[in-house]
Design a protein around this motif. Structure first.
Motif, mmCIF file in Angstrom:
data_model
loop_
_atom_site.group_PDB
_atom_site.id
_atom_site.type_symbol
_atom_site.label_atom_id
_atom_site.label_comp_id
_atom_site.label_asym_id
_atom_site.label_seq_id
_atom_site.Cartn_x
_atom_site.Cartn_y
_atom_site.Cartn_z
ATOM 1 N N ASN A 170 0.796 -1.225 0.000
ATOM 2 C CA ASN A 170 0.000 0.000 0.000
ATOM 3 C C ASN A 170 0.832 1.280 0.000
ATOM 4 N N LEU A 171 2.141 1.157 -0.233
ATOM 5 C CA LEU A 171 3.022 2.319 -0.247
ATOM 6 C C LEU A 171 3.210 2.822 -1.672
ATOM 7 N N TYR A 172 3.039 4.131 -1.858
ATOM 8 C CA TYR A 172 3.179 4.731 -3.177
ATOM 9 C C TYR A 172 4.099 5.954 -3.090
ATOM 10 N N LEU A 173 4.855 6.144 -4.187
ATOM 11 C CA LEU A 173 5.625 7.368 -4.344
ATOM 12 C C LEU A 173 4.875 8.260 -5.311
ATOM 13 N N GLN A 174 4.585 9.481 -4.881
ATOM 14 C CA GLN A 174 3.888 10.431 -5.758
ATOM 15 C C GLN A 174 4.874 11.449 -6.298
ATOM 16 N N VAL A 175 4.889 11.596 -7.646
ATOM 17 C CA VAL A 175 5.752 12.566 -8.308
ATOM 18 C C VAL A 175 4.865 13.623 -8.944
ATOM 19 N N THR A 176 5.089 14.892 -8.599
ATOM 20 C CA THR A 176 4.271 15.986 -9.123
ATOM 21 C C THR A 176 4.856 16.530 -10.427
ATOM 22 N N LYS A 177 4.111 17.428 -11.061
ATOM 23 C CA LYS A 177 4.560 18.021 -12.315
ATOM 24 C C LYS A 177 5.821 18.849 -12.133
ATOM 25 N N THR A 178 6.001 19.378 -10.942
ATOM 26 C CA THR A 178 7.197 20.199 -10.685
ATOM 27 C C THR A 178 8.398 19.367 -10.242
ATOM 28 N N GLY A 179 8.206 18.041 -10.151
ATOM 29 C CA GLY A 179 9.303 17.169 -9.756
ATOM 30 C C GLY A 179 9.351 16.833 -8.281
ATOM 31 N N GLY A 180 8.419 17.401 -7.493
ATOM 32 C CA GLY A 180 8.369 17.077 -6.075
ATOM 33 C C GLY A 180 7.960 15.634 -5.840
ATOM 34 N N LYS A 181 8.521 15.024 -4.805
ATOM 35 C CA LYS A 181 8.242 13.612 -4.516
ATOM 36 C C LYS A 181 7.840 13.439 -3.063
ATOM 37 N N SER A 182 6.802 12.623 -2.858
ATOM 38 C CA SER A 182 6.346 12.373 -1.491
ATOM 39 C C SER A 182 5.741 10.972 -1.413
ATOM 40 N N TRP A 183 5.612 10.495 -0.160
ATOM 41 C CA TRP A 183 5.128 9.142 0.074
ATOM 42 C C TRP A 183 3.650 9.161 0.483
ATOM 43 N N LEU A 184 2.910 8.165 -0.020
ATOM 44 C CA LEU A 184 1.501 7.999 0.332
ATOM 45 C C LEU A 184 1.234 6.574 0.768
ATOM 46 N N PHE A 185 0.378 6.431 1.761
ATOM 47 C CA PHE A 185 -0.147 5.112 2.131
ATOM 48 C C PHE A 185 -1.616 5.124 1.702
ATOM 49 N N ILE A 186 -1.963 4.316 0.670
ATOM 50 C CA ILE A 186 -3.311 4.302 0.094
ATOM 51 C C ILE A 186 -3.989 2.991 0.484
ATOM 52 N N TYR A 187 -5.183 3.099 1.059
ATOM 53 C CA TYR A 187 -5.860 1.914 1.581
ATOM 54 C C TYR A 187 -7.373 2.116 1.540
ATOM 55 N N ARG A 188 -8.113 1.065 1.843
ATOM 56 C CA ARG A 188 -9.569 1.142 1.890
ATOM 57 C C ARG A 188 -10.036 0.933 3.323
ATOM 58 N N TRP A 189 -11.018 1.751 3.711
ATOM 59 C CA TRP A 189 -11.585 1.648 5.056
ATOM 60 C C TRP A 189 -13.092 1.895 4.967
ATOM 61 N N ASN A 190 -13.860 0.937 5.446
ATOM 62 C CA ASN A 190 -15.327 1.012 5.389
ATOM 63 C C ASN A 190 -15.831 1.288 3.981
ATOM 64 N N GLY A 191 -15.206 0.625 3.005
ATOM 65 C CA GLY A 191 -15.652 0.720 1.628
ATOM 66 C C GLY A 191 -15.175 1.924 0.857
ATOM 67 N N SER A 192 -14.398 2.805 1.507
ATOM 68 C CA SER A 192 -13.907 4.008 0.819
ATOM 69 C C SER A 192 -12.386 4.001 0.742
ATOM 70 N N GLN A 193 -11.866 4.541 -0.362
ATOM 71 C CA GLN A 193 -10.422 4.659 -0.504
ATOM 72 C C GLN A 193 -9.930 5.885 0.259
ATOM 73 N N LYS A 194 -8.846 5.715 1.020
ATOM 74 C CA LYS A 194 -8.290 6.814 1.799
ATOM 75 C C LYS A 194 -6.789 6.922 1.540
ATOM 76 N N GLU A 195 -6.262 8.108 1.733
ATOM 77 C CA GLU A 195 -4.834 8.345 1.524
ATOM 78 C C GLU A 195 -4.237 9.008 2.769
ATOM 79 N N MET A 196 -3.066 8.546 3.152
ATOM 80 C CA MET A 196 -2.361 9.129 4.294
ATOM 81 C C MET A 196 -0.941 9.488 3.869
ATOM 82 N N GLY A 197 -0.606 10.758 3.956
ATOM 83 C CA GLY A 197 0.743 11.189 3.602
ATOM 84 C C GLY A 197 1.768 10.730 4.624
ATOM 85 N N LEU A 198 2.926 10.287 4.152
ATOM 86 C CA LEU A 198 3.996 9.814 5.036
ATOM 87 C C LEU A 198 5.209 10.729 5.015
#
Length: 401
Positions: A23-51
């Motif tokens: 569930n770990l993702y690296l997000q790369v933006t248009k400006t080249g910025g990089k950050s970590w996300l933990f993407i998961y499902r809870w109670n039927g909905s997708q949620k994202e938590m920045g790391l």
């Protein structure tokens, strides 16, 4: 299976989200910025938590954070929403203020009970100056080792201050407990606790400060003048004026009249609560001129004027009390105290001069005589004290072994 390496992450420049597994993702933006996300499902909905951002949060740390979140999510007995858990932890931190924040609040609440500004200032000064390791800590997290970290460096060198500081920290933590902000025993408590970890009260030097014999002070001053730093200048000025550390370190340019060669310490900064005028000798003026020139040279103003504290620390604030003690230690005189030079001065007055006792005591800002006698002695004998301090400077200028 994990797909990332640090080199691959650094090379990525195409915007998008890249999976590393668990569930770990690296997000790369248009400006080249990089950050970590933990993407998961809870109670039927997708949620994202920045790391956190990369590279501040490295690959190994991001994977560990993702594993922790996944354990919460997949706990068989008590599955939890990782984002909700994080928010609850952040809320708990907000509810438990830092020691410094709570100490300031407490002082604002109780300072009206103190009869003079000097006492209020002493409380604030000791807590701010010596409790820096505690200042940002949550008030509920402070334990015995944290308190000892504050007390031990000054327990032997300035025992009276250390003892008062311990009592003040104890009171702050007691107040926090009374407001429900602490659930643990008070780590600053003396009886039955710190008395087993620090020297007993009767072993402390109370009311007496280790003083260098006056016969050794001239040679020490000559050595001190070879040290080109603010602590050395402040210590020499203290010796020349036979002043207390707090009076010298709290000295501001507004208190100094260089033309009249007088330093006027306001009543709020004096131990006796009375204004004290100090006659300045030639060498004391030289020190002030040197410090003033340095202050003007480092000023950003187009028309600079020396203001604020005279003896400043590295951050332009007030020079710390410990700086004088450390200056003595660097000169292998750490067994003496800055305050002890007042005793050396007084001994010299009695043994080597014919100046009246009242003049020597007045130079030290000591109260002499009963209330009736003091009422008739309205002057402060400034010019007589000036002759005394000039004689003291002359003695210091003669090298002694």
């Amino acid at each position: 299976m994990a797909t990332f390496t640090t080199k691959r992450i650094e090379a990525l420049n195409v915007p998008g989200r890249y999976s590393d597994g668990n569930n770990l993702y690296l997000q790369v933006t248009k400006t080249g910025g990089k950050s970590w996300l933990f993407i998961y499902r809870w109670n039927g909905s997708q949620k994202e938590m920045g790391l956190g951002p990369f590279p501040a949060i490295g690959l190994a740390d991001a994977r560990e954070a993702a594993r922790d979140a996944l354990r919460l999510l997949k706990d068989r007995t008590n599955p939890q929403d990782p984002l909700a858990v994080r928010r609850a932890e952040e809320e708990a931190k907000r509810e438990k203020p830092a020691f410094g924040v709570f100490a300031e609040q407490m002082l604002s609440d109780i300072e009206l009970q103190w009869r003079n500004d000097k006492h209020r200032a002493q409380w604030r000064y000791t807590l701010r100056e010596y409790c820096k390791p505690l200042w940002e800590m949550p008030v509920n997290d402070i334990d015995t080792q944290d308190v000892l970290k504050v007390l031990k460096p000054i327990w032997h060198t300035i025992p009276e201050t250390a003892s008062r500081l311990r009592g003040r920290v104890e009171r702050v933590l007691d107040a926090a407990a009374a407001k429900g902000l602490r659930s643990r025993a008070n780590p600053a408590r003396w009886k039955g606790h710190l008395d087993h970890l620090l020297p007993k009260r009767h072993k402390l030097t109370r009311g007496h400060h280790a003083a260098m014999p006056y016969s050794e002070v001239p040679a020490f001053v000559q050595d001190l003048r070879q040290r080109e730093n603010m602590s050395a200048l402040a210590l020499e000025f203290l010796i020349l004026c036979a002043a207390r550390s707090g009076e010298v370190l709290g000295m501001t340019w507004e208190e100094v009249d260089l033309d009249a060669k007088v330093w006027t310490v306001p009543a709020r900064r004096m131990k006796a609560g009375r204004e004290h005028r100090v006659p300045l000798t030639e060498r004391a003026i030289e020190i002030l001129d040197s410090v003033r020139l340095l202050s003007l040279l480092t000023s950003d103003s187009e028309q600079p004027k020396a203001t604020g504290f005279v003896f400043r620390g590295a951050t332009a604030g007030q020079l710390s009390v410990m700086s004088l003690t450390m200056q003595l230690r660097r000169m292998e005189k750490g067994h003496f105290t800055p305050h002890g030079f007042r005793s050396a001065f007084r001994d010299w007055c009695g043994e080597e001069t014919d100046f009246a006792r009242e003049i020597a005591e007045a130079a030290l800002a000591h109260t002499v005589g009963d209330m009736t006698e003091r009422a008739y002695r309205r002057g402060d004998a400034l010019e007589k004290r000036r002759r005394l301090m000039d004689t003291w400077e002359g003695y210091l200028n003669c090298r002694r072994s």
